[in-house]
Design an enzyme around this catalytic site. Structure first.
Site, PDB file in Angstrom:
ATOM      1  N   ALA A   1       0.801  -1.225   0.000  1.00  0.00           N
ATOM      2  CA  ALA A   1       0.000   0.000   0.000  1.00  0.00           C
ATOM      3  C   ALA A   1       0.833   1.274   0.000  1.00  0.00           C
ATOM      4  O   ALA A   1       0.747   2.100  -0.919  1.00  0.00           O
ATOM      5  CB  ALA A   1      -0.941  -0.013   1.205  1.00  0.00           C
TER       6      ALA A   1
ATOM      7  N   ARG B   1       3.809   9.988 -11.586  1.00  0.00           N
ATOM      8  CA  ARG B   1       2.945  11.039 -12.124  1.00  0.00           C
ATOM      9  C   ARG B   1       3.613  12.409 -12.090  1.00  0.00           C
ATOM     10  O   ARG B   1       3.381  13.243 -12.979  1.00  0.00           O
ATOM     11  CB  ARG B   1       1.644  11.103 -11.326  1.00  0.00           C
ATOM     12  CG  ARG B   1       0.763   9.864 -11.423  1.00  0.00           C
ATOM     13  CD  ARG B   1      -0.543  10.082 -10.683  1.00  0.00           C
ATOM     14  NE  ARG B   1      -1.319   8.854 -10.591  1.00  0.00           N
ATOM     15  CZ  ARG B   1      -1.448   8.119  -9.494  1.00  0.00           C
ATOM     16  NH1 ARG B   1      -0.871   8.520  -8.361  1.00  0.00           N
ATOM     17  NH2 ARG B   1      -2.157   7.012  -9.500  1.00  0.00           N
TER      18      ARG B   1
ATOM     19  N   CYS C   1      -6.667  -5.923   4.145  1.00  0.00           N
ATOM     20  CA  CYS C   1      -7.864  -5.890   4.993  1.00  0.00           C
ATOM     21  C   CYS C   1      -8.966  -6.801   4.473  1.00  0.00           C
ATOM     22  O   CYS C   1      -9.901  -7.134   5.211  1.00  0.00           O
ATOM     23  CB  CYS C   1      -8.378  -4.462   5.119  1.00  0.00           C
ATOM     24  SG  CYS C   1      -7.198  -3.339   5.906  1.00  0.00           S
TER      25      CYS C   1
ATOM     26  N   ASP D   1       2.657   0.868   7.766  1.00  0.00           N
ATOM     27  CA  ASP D   1       2.647   0.166   9.049  1.00  0.00           C
ATOM     28  C   ASP D   1       4.009   0.101   9.729  1.00  0.00           C
ATOM     29  O   ASP D   1       4.098  -0.327  10.879  1.00  0.00           O
ATOM     30  CB  ASP D   1       2.130  -1.265   8.857  1.00  0.00           C
ATOM     31  CG  ASP D   1       0.659  -1.316   8.500  1.00  0.00           C
ATOM     32  OD1 ASP D   1       0.031  -0.243   8.397  1.00  0.00           O
ATOM     33  OD2 ASP D   1       0.126  -2.428   8.325  1.00  0.00           O
TER      34      ASP D   1
ATOM     35  N   ASN E   1      -1.939   4.108   2.722  1.00  0.00           N
ATOM     36  CA  ASN E   1      -2.066   4.699   1.386  1.00  0.00           C
ATOM     37  C   ASN E   1      -1.880   6.209   1.415  1.00  0.00           C
ATOM     38  O   ASN E   1      -1.216   6.783   0.545  1.00  0.00           O
ATOM     39  CB  ASN E   1      -3.425   4.332   0.792  1.00  0.00           C
ATOM     40  CG  ASN E   1      -3.446   2.939   0.194  1.00  0.00           C
ATOM     41  OD1 ASN E   1      -2.990   2.722  -0.914  1.00  0.00           O
ATOM     42  ND2 ASN E   1      -3.966   1.978   0.936  1.00  0.00           N
TER      43      ASN E   1
ATOM     44  N   TYR F   1     -31.279  14.046   6.532  1.00  0.00           N
ATOM     45  CA  TYR F   1     -32.389  13.468   7.291  1.00  0.00           C
ATOM     46  C   TYR F   1     -33.495  12.987   6.364  1.00  0.00           C
ATOM     47  O   TYR F   1     -33.950  13.690   5.471  1.00  0.00           O
ATOM     48  CB  TYR F   1     -32.988  14.499   8.262  1.00  0.00           C
ATOM     49  CG  TYR F   1     -34.402  14.131   8.695  1.00  0.00           C
ATOM     50  CD1 TYR F   1     -34.626  12.969   9.438  1.00  0.00           C
ATOM     51  CD2 TYR F   1     -35.504  14.902   8.306  1.00  0.00           C
ATOM     52  CE1 TYR F   1     -35.912  12.598   9.801  1.00  0.00           C
ATOM     53  CE2 TYR F   1     -36.794  14.539   8.670  1.00  0.00           C
ATOM     54  CZ  TYR F   1     -36.993  13.393   9.417  1.00  0.00           C
ATOM     55  OH  TYR F   1     -38.260  13.015   9.768  1.00  0.00           O
TER      56      TYR F   1
ATOM     57  N   TRP G   1     -33.691  14.396  14.769  1.00  0.00           N
ATOM     58  CA  TRP G   1     -32.424  14.692  15.437  1.00  0.00           C
ATOM     59  C   TRP G   1     -31.546  13.451  15.266  1.00  0.00           C
ATOM     60  O   TRP G   1     -31.905  12.365  15.716  1.00  0.00           O
ATOM     61  CB  TRP G   1     -32.615  14.982  16.928  1.00  0.00           C
ATOM     62  CG  TRP G   1     -33.275  16.292  17.206  1.00  0.00           C
ATOM     63  CD1 TRP G   1     -34.580  16.492  17.534  1.00  0.00           C
ATOM     64  CD2 TRP G   1     -32.667  17.576  17.181  1.00  0.00           C
ATOM     65  NE1 TRP G   1     -34.832  17.830  17.718  1.00  0.00           N
ATOM     66  CE2 TRP G   1     -33.660  18.521  17.500  1.00  0.00           C
ATOM     67  CE3 TRP G   1     -31.372  18.043  16.916  1.00  0.00           C
ATOM     68  CZ2 TRP G   1     -33.416  19.891  17.567  1.00  0.00           C
ATOM     69  CZ3 TRP G   1     -31.125  19.396  16.971  1.00  0.00           C
ATOM     70  CH2 TRP G   1     -32.136  20.311  17.294  1.00  0.00           C
TER      71      TRP G   1
END
Length: 442
Positions: free
Chosen positions: A10, A21, A42, A278, A300, A421, A429
């Site tokens: 990653a 790039r 993952c 990591d 990443n 909502y 709420w």
């Protein structure tokens, strides 16, 4: 410019692509110890229950694509054993041929990730004991699973719960052995109890407060031995945490666990050497200090920032607020910011708010409860953290709260948010806007 990247997953390949790039003249060499590039770690647990049909589905780009389409000198089976930061030289061995190699660099990125930790216990090297950090490790597990009926998972954190769920969904008997007094030690105890009940409801045998001593069996594991008993099993999956792969990197500033300390530009303590993913630290915005919370999304992002800086574009990594989420059977478990223990470590004076709320409008069909716990700094009313456990809508609330944390919002500010909502999605709420019972000082 010669760029050497150690690690082809990653962080390493996110950096490599940014360099391609933004500095197409750079000569990029990537040294990967294994043979698989750029895959979704993952997603590995979901190969077990078939939701991901094959490990190949987890590969974003294979090594040939990096070589042929992007002109990256992507090596496999190249294990780095030393870095000479004065001569700017990386050296190691080809794990297949045993031949040594050396590469000079102008800029170096260490993106070696982390490896599963295996406690030093009796018979830890016999067959039938697995970890699930890489594609080859998962493939080894999948070859053995059809022959077993009972699996023991050692560890009750993120990976432990995910593999326990997916193994159980194959119809196998599952036991979790956890050293601590609760599953998901990052959760506060009341919410962890809900997770325990979900495990038991799905037929998982959970043993808490168990100290692992070793394994029984001459060539293949037959039982797990703890301080309180011996538990028969056909296979073991170890999910007891990870440790940064930085043993070869001498002379760098590190945390106690070996994570390389980096600044906002992802630079290590040695000039022209960067680290990401990591194997590196992350700046925690709420704690206001470096921390170690290894996640694929973070890797990443850190890789991207490292790549841009290597390419000559100054960019700063803005840090984390400690956001994560986990699916465990019908439960969604999310958290962001601090928990109680972390607040105590920072000597924060906090108020605790707890509530059980509906995930959607109470009159709408299939309404389900969600348990939410918030921490708020007592004097400033600054938001410090939130945890949520429920069957639906946890991801939305955690992400909103994480955004609020990132922007230094207060508890009262939540009432002013303009959130989406409609009855199928929320009450008028929203769950995080409902004023909960005040529990006072924690």
């Amino acid at each position: 410019m010669k760029v050497v990247i150690i690690g082809g997953d990653a962080a390493g390949m996110s950096a490599a692509m940014e360099i391609v790039r933004n500095n197409p003249d750079a000569q990029i060499v990537v040294l990967e110890q294994g043979e698989v590039y750029s895959y979704g770690q993952c997603g590995l647990p979901y190969v077990i229950n078939g939701k991901v049909p094959h490990t190949d589905d987890l590969i974003a780009r294979d090594v040939e694509e990096f070589r042929e389409k992007y002109g990256i000198d992507a090596r496999i089976f190249h294990k780095v054993t030393a870095i000479d930061t004065k001569l700017k030289k990386v050296s190691g061995i080809d794990v297949n041929s045993g031949e040594s190699f050396e590469f000079l660099y102008d800029k170096l990125l260490i993106a070696t990730g982390a490896a599963p930790t295996i406690p030093r216990v009796e018979n830890a090297d016999i067959q039938g004991i697995h970890t699930v950090k890489t594609i080859p490790q998962m493939e080894a597990l999948m070859r053995e699973l059809p022959q077993v009926k009972h699996v023991t998972v050692v560890g009750g954190g993120y990976i432990g719960l995910e593999v326990a769920e997916t193994v159980r969904e194959r119809g196998l008997a599952v036991r979790i052995i956890q050293r601590g007094k609760q599953l998901m030690t990052a959760l506060d105890p009341k919410l962890a109890q809900i997770v325990l009940e979900e495990a038991q409801r799905n037929g998982i045998d959970v043993l808490l407060n168990e100290s692992l001593l070793g394994f029984k069996g001459e060539t293949h594991v037959e039982a797990v031995r703890t301080a309180t008993g011996i538990y028969e099993t056909d296979l073991v999956i170890m999910a007891t945490g990870v440790r940064p792969n930085t043993q070869f990197a001498a002379g760098f500033a590190k945390l106690e666990n070996g994570a390389l300390i980096v600044n906002e530009q992802m630079e290590t303590s040695i000039e022209d050497v960067y680290a990401a993913g990591d194997c590196a630290t992350q700046y925690h915005r709420i704690k206001q200090q470096v921390d170690y919370l290894p996640l694929g999304s973070t890797a990443n992002k850190q890789g991207r920032i490292a790549g841009l800086n290597i390419a000559g574009f100054e960019q700063k990594y803005q840090g984390i607020v400690g956001t994560s989420i986990l699916k465990f059977f019908d439960l969604h478990i999310g958290m962001t910011g601090l928990n109680n223990a972390e607040a105590d470590q920072l000597h924060a004076l906090v108020e605790t708010y707890e509530m059980e709320v509906n995930d959607i409008a109470g009159y709408y069909p299939n309404v389900r409860p969600m348990n939410i716990r918030m921490l708020v700094e007592q004097q400033s009313r600054q938001l410090l953290g939130m945890q949520a456990v429920g069957k639906n809508g946890v991801d939305k609330r955690i992400d909103v709260f994480a955004t609020a944390l990132y922007n230094d919002m207060t508890f009262e500010d939540l009432l002013h948010l303009d959130l989406a909502y409609a009855p199928p999605f929320s009450g008028v709420w929203d769950a995080i806007m409902q004023m909960p019972k005040r529990y006072g000082k924690k």
